[in-house]
Design a protein around this motif. Sequence first.
Motif: not given
Length: 168
Positions: A58, A63, A65, A67, A83, A85, A87
């Motif tokens: 990101s 943030v 990511w 995966n 995945q 995400t 924060t």
Amino acid sequence: MDTELISTARLDLVPLSAAHAEEMATVLSSPALHTFTGGEPLSPDALRTRYERLVAGSSVPSVTWCNWVLRLRSESCLVGTVQATVTEAGSVADIAWVVGVPWQERGLASEAARGLASWLARKPSVHTIAAYIHPRHGASAAVATAAGLTPSEQSQDDEIRWQRPTHP
């Protein structure tokens, strides 16, 4: 937060790389996978471009990511993705999963989501795991339940937020 190999009973959750695009384009080729999320299957080249972007991370510093592709050890093939995400603000990990149509109804998405949720729960900075699920998507609701998530009163884009704390 760096992704790492996560192993479950039948699966290896392998950190995503652009090299997975060719095989994953076949795994994700069914239009049925887009019934609730919209869009359409991507070509190997388009998927490679997307994976390169995901692996780069990101552009927003708060943030992260994470995966993975799902490798089914018994068949030595890729079958889907998971995945997260993450924060920093609020320490929330929004998770998602997809398993290719030929491998559905074997409990693989539930197994992968449980493995991912367990990995996230061991991260001290993650306090909540959440997923957004269309109210008519019973299979995804079952996966969320298997990962310990429960529906909340919150919604976004006509999807219900399912969640669980990582540290009760």
